[in-house]
Design a protein around this motif. Structure first.
Motif, PDB file in Angstrom:
ATOM      1  N   ARG A  51       9.461  11.232   4.115  1.00  0.00           N
ATOM      2  CA  ARG A  51       8.635  12.294   3.545  1.00  0.00           C
ATOM      3  C   ARG A  51       7.404  11.780   2.824  1.00  0.00           C
ATOM      4  NH1 ARG A  51      12.806  15.095  -0.220  1.00  0.00           N
ATOM      5  NH2 ARG A  51      12.546  13.018  -1.010  1.00  0.00           N
ATOM      6  N   HIS A  52       7.147  10.473   2.878  1.00  0.00           N
ATOM      7  CA  HIS A  52       6.066   9.909   2.072  1.00  0.00           C
ATOM      8  C   HIS A  52       4.942   9.259   2.879  1.00  0.00           C
ATOM      9  CE1 HIS A  52       8.454  10.623  -1.476  1.00  0.00           C
ATOM     10  NE2 HIS A  52       9.465  10.009  -0.898  1.00  0.00           N
ATOM     11  N   ILE A  54       0.832  -1.202   0.000  1.00  0.00           N
ATOM     12  CA  ILE A  54       0.000   0.000   0.000  1.00  0.00           C
ATOM     13  C   ILE A  54       0.869   1.256   0.000  1.00  0.00           C
ATOM     14  CG2 ILE A  54      -1.583   1.361   1.436  1.00  0.00           C
ATOM     15  CD1 ILE A  54      -3.079  -1.269   2.031  1.00  0.00           C
ATOM     16  N   VAL A  55       1.873   1.286   0.849  1.00  0.00           N
ATOM     17  CA  VAL A  55       2.780   2.437   0.887  1.00  0.00           C
ATOM     18  C   VAL A  55       3.429   2.648  -0.479  1.00  0.00           C
ATOM     19  CG1 VAL A  55       4.977   3.232   1.855  1.00  0.00           C
ATOM     20  CG2 VAL A  55       3.187   2.372   3.376  1.00  0.00           C
ATOM     21  N   GLN A  56       3.867   1.573  -1.099  1.00  0.00           N
ATOM     22  CA  GLN A  56       4.524   1.676  -2.404  1.00  0.00           C
ATOM     23  C   GLN A  56       3.586   2.262  -3.461  1.00  0.00           C
ATOM     24  OE1 GLN A  56       7.720   1.330  -3.022  1.00  0.00           O
ATOM     25  NE2 GLN A  56       7.374   1.950  -5.122  1.00  0.00           N
ATOM     26  N   LYS A  57       2.322   1.907  -3.443  1.00  0.00           N
ATOM     27  CA  LYS A  57       1.354   2.457  -4.402  1.00  0.00           C
ATOM     28  C   LYS A  57       1.248   3.973  -4.249  1.00  0.00           C
ATOM     29  CE  LYS A  57       0.210  -0.793  -6.971  1.00  0.00           C
ATOM     30  NZ  LYS A  57       0.883  -0.777  -8.266  1.00  0.00           N
ATOM     31  N   PHE A  58       1.172   4.439  -3.014  1.00  0.00           N
ATOM     32  CA  PHE A  58       1.092   5.886  -2.796  1.00  0.00           C
ATOM     33  C   PHE A  58       2.360   6.582  -3.295  1.00  0.00           C
ATOM     34  CE2 PHE A  58      -2.546   4.799  -0.276  1.00  0.00           C
ATOM     35  CZ  PHE A  58      -3.364   5.916  -0.374  1.00  0.00           C
ATOM     36  N   VAL A  59       3.515   5.989  -3.035  1.00  0.00           N
ATOM     37  CA  VAL A  59       4.780   6.561  -3.509  1.00  0.00           C
ATOM     38  C   VAL A  59       4.790   6.603  -5.033  1.00  0.00           C
ATOM     39  CG1 VAL A  59       7.277   6.196  -3.631  1.00  0.00           C
ATOM     40  CG2 VAL A  59       6.089   5.936  -1.447  1.00  0.00           C
ATOM     41  N   GLN A  60       4.381   5.516  -5.684  1.00  0.00           N
ATOM     42  CA  GLN A  60       4.371   5.459  -7.147  1.00  0.00           C
ATOM     43  C   GLN A  60       3.504   6.552  -7.763  1.00  0.00           C
ATOM     44  OE1 GLN A  60       3.082   1.412  -7.797  1.00  0.00           O
ATOM     45  NE2 GLN A  60       5.172   0.710  -8.171  1.00  0.00           N
ATOM     46  N   TYR A  61       2.418   6.886  -7.097  1.00  0.00           N
ATOM     47  CA  TYR A  61       1.506   7.904  -7.620  1.00  0.00           C
ATOM     48  C   TYR A  61       1.816   9.306  -7.086  1.00  0.00           C
ATOM     49  CZ  TYR A  61      -1.258   4.446 -10.029  1.00  0.00           C
ATOM     50  OH  TYR A  61      -1.669   3.462 -10.904  1.00  0.00           O
ATOM     51  N   GLY A 110       1.503  11.497  -0.619  1.00  0.00           N
ATOM     52  CA  GLY A 110       1.857  11.145   0.741  1.00  0.00           C
ATOM     53  C   GLY A 110       0.685  10.413   1.382  1.00  0.00           C
ATOM     54  N   LEU A 111       0.989   9.495   2.281  1.00  0.00           N
ATOM     55  CA  LEU A 111      -0.034   8.750   3.010  1.00  0.00           C
ATOM     56  C   LEU A 111       0.138   9.001   4.499  1.00  0.00           C
ATOM     57  CD1 LEU A 111      -2.269   6.583   3.375  1.00  0.00           C
ATOM     58  CD2 LEU A 111      -0.423   4.861   3.340  1.00  0.00           C
ATOM     59  N   ALA A 112      -0.924   9.480   5.129  1.00  0.00           N
ATOM     60  CA  ALA A 112      -0.930   9.647   6.580  1.00  0.00           C
ATOM     61  C   ALA A 112      -1.935   8.663   7.164  1.00  0.00           C
ATOM     62  CB  ALA A 112      -1.310  11.072   6.956  1.00  0.00           C
ATOM     63  N   VAL A 113      -1.454   7.785   8.022  1.00  0.00           N
ATOM     64  CA  VAL A 113      -2.313   6.875   8.768  1.00  0.00           C
ATOM     65  C   VAL A 113      -2.641   7.606  10.063  1.00  0.00           C
ATOM     66  CG1 VAL A 113      -2.500   4.609   9.862  1.00  0.00           C
ATOM     67  CG2 VAL A 113      -1.198   4.869   7.721  1.00  0.00           C
ATOM     68  N   VAL A 114      -3.915   7.924  10.247  1.00  0.00           N
ATOM     69  CA  VAL A 114      -4.325   8.819  11.326  1.00  0.00           C
ATOM     70  C   VAL A 114      -5.059   8.044  12.424  1.00  0.00           C
ATOM     71  CG1 VAL A 114      -5.646  10.890  11.903  1.00  0.00           C
ATOM     72  CG2 VAL A 114      -4.594  10.679   9.629  1.00  0.00           C
ATOM     73  N   GLY A 115      -4.517   8.099  13.628  1.00  0.00           N
ATOM     74  CA  GLY A 115      -5.209   7.479  14.753  1.00  0.00           C
ATOM     75  C   GLY A 115      -4.276   6.656  15.622  1.00  0.00           C
ATOM     76  N   ASP A 116      -4.859   6.078  16.627  1.00  0.00           N
ATOM     77  CA  ASP A 116      -4.123   5.301  17.620  1.00  0.00           C
ATOM     78  C   ASP A 116      -3.894   3.875  17.110  1.00  0.00           C
ATOM     79  OD1 ASP A 116      -3.036   4.163  19.885  1.00  0.00           O
ATOM     80  OD2 ASP A 116      -4.877   4.258  21.062  1.00  0.00           O
ATOM     81  N   ILE A 117      -2.642   3.523  16.929  1.00  0.00           N
ATOM     82  CA  ILE A 117      -2.309   2.153  16.499  1.00  0.00           C
ATOM     83  C   ILE A 117      -1.533   1.421  17.592  1.00  0.00           C
ATOM     84  CG2 ILE A 117      -2.377   2.740  14.043  1.00  0.00           C
ATOM     85  CD1 ILE A 117       0.759   2.604  14.155  1.00  0.00           C
ATOM     86  N   SER A 118      -1.623   1.916  18.809  1.00  0.00           N
ATOM     87  CA  SER A 118      -0.823   1.350  19.905  1.00  0.00           C
ATOM     88  C   SER A 118      -1.124  -0.123  20.165  1.00  0.00           C
ATOM     89  CB  SER A 118      -0.998   2.171  21.182  1.00  0.00           C
ATOM     90  OG  SER A 118      -2.350   2.177  21.595  1.00  0.00           O
ATOM     91  N   ARG A 119      -2.340  -0.558  19.912  1.00  0.00           N
ATOM     92  CA  ARG A 119      -2.627  -1.982  20.140  1.00  0.00           C
ATOM     93  C   ARG A 119      -1.825  -2.859  19.178  1.00  0.00           C
ATOM     94  NH1 ARG A 119      -6.620  -4.929  17.139  1.00  0.00           N
ATOM     95  NH2 ARG A 119      -7.519  -3.646  15.496  1.00  0.00           N
ATOM     96  N   HIS A 120      -1.478  -2.308  18.023  1.00  0.00           N
ATOM     97  CA  HIS A 120      -0.664  -3.052  17.058  1.00  0.00           C
ATOM     98  C   HIS A 120       0.826  -2.921  17.380  1.00  0.00           C
ATOM     99  CE1 HIS A 120      -4.165  -3.765  14.552  1.00  0.00           C
ATOM    100  NE2 HIS A 120      -4.446  -2.474  14.612  1.00  0.00           N
TER     101      HIS A 120
END
Length: 122
Positions: free
Chosen positions: A105-106, A67-74, A77-87
């Protein structure tokens, strides 16, 4: 609520709704990228963390990388917003991935939209 195009400073951002479909495969990222293109000039996409399938946070699945690579290719920037502490509490590798992404930067993992706004302003 639908996806909304906003400006954080001079940076156009597509803020995705929490109620949208789950991102569980690469094609789901392409749907968001297409939506970003449709919404005019957008340089970043902010996606709520709860929209990501749990597989995204399990690096062995390679979903996060794809998924990150797709955003970079296009060129978005991708911002994952929220609490991911359980992960991150369960995976040192994920903690390292998040830390490295946040140095770049991406792709950023941010707690909320104010955090993203501040990062884009600097």
């Amino acid at each position: 609520m639908s996806d909304t195009r906003v400006h954080f400073g001079d940076v156009p951002v597509l803020v995705c709704s929490a109620e949208g479909p789950t991102l569980g495969k690469e094609a789901d990222a392409l749907d968001i990228i297409g939506n970003a293109s449709y919404n005019g000039e957008v340089r970043w996409v902010a996606v709520p963390a709860e929209r990501f399938d749990d597989a995204f946070f399990q690096l062995r699945t390679r979903l996060a990388g794809d998924i990150v690579q797709k955003f970079v290719q296009y060129g978005l920037g991708l911002a994952v917003v929220g609490d991911i502490s359980r992960h991150t509490s369960q995976s040192e590798a994920l903690r390292d991935f998040v830390r490295e992404c946040n140095r770049g930067r991406h792709t950023w993992f941010v707690t909320d939209l104010d955090d993203l706004r501040q990062r884009l302003a600097s």
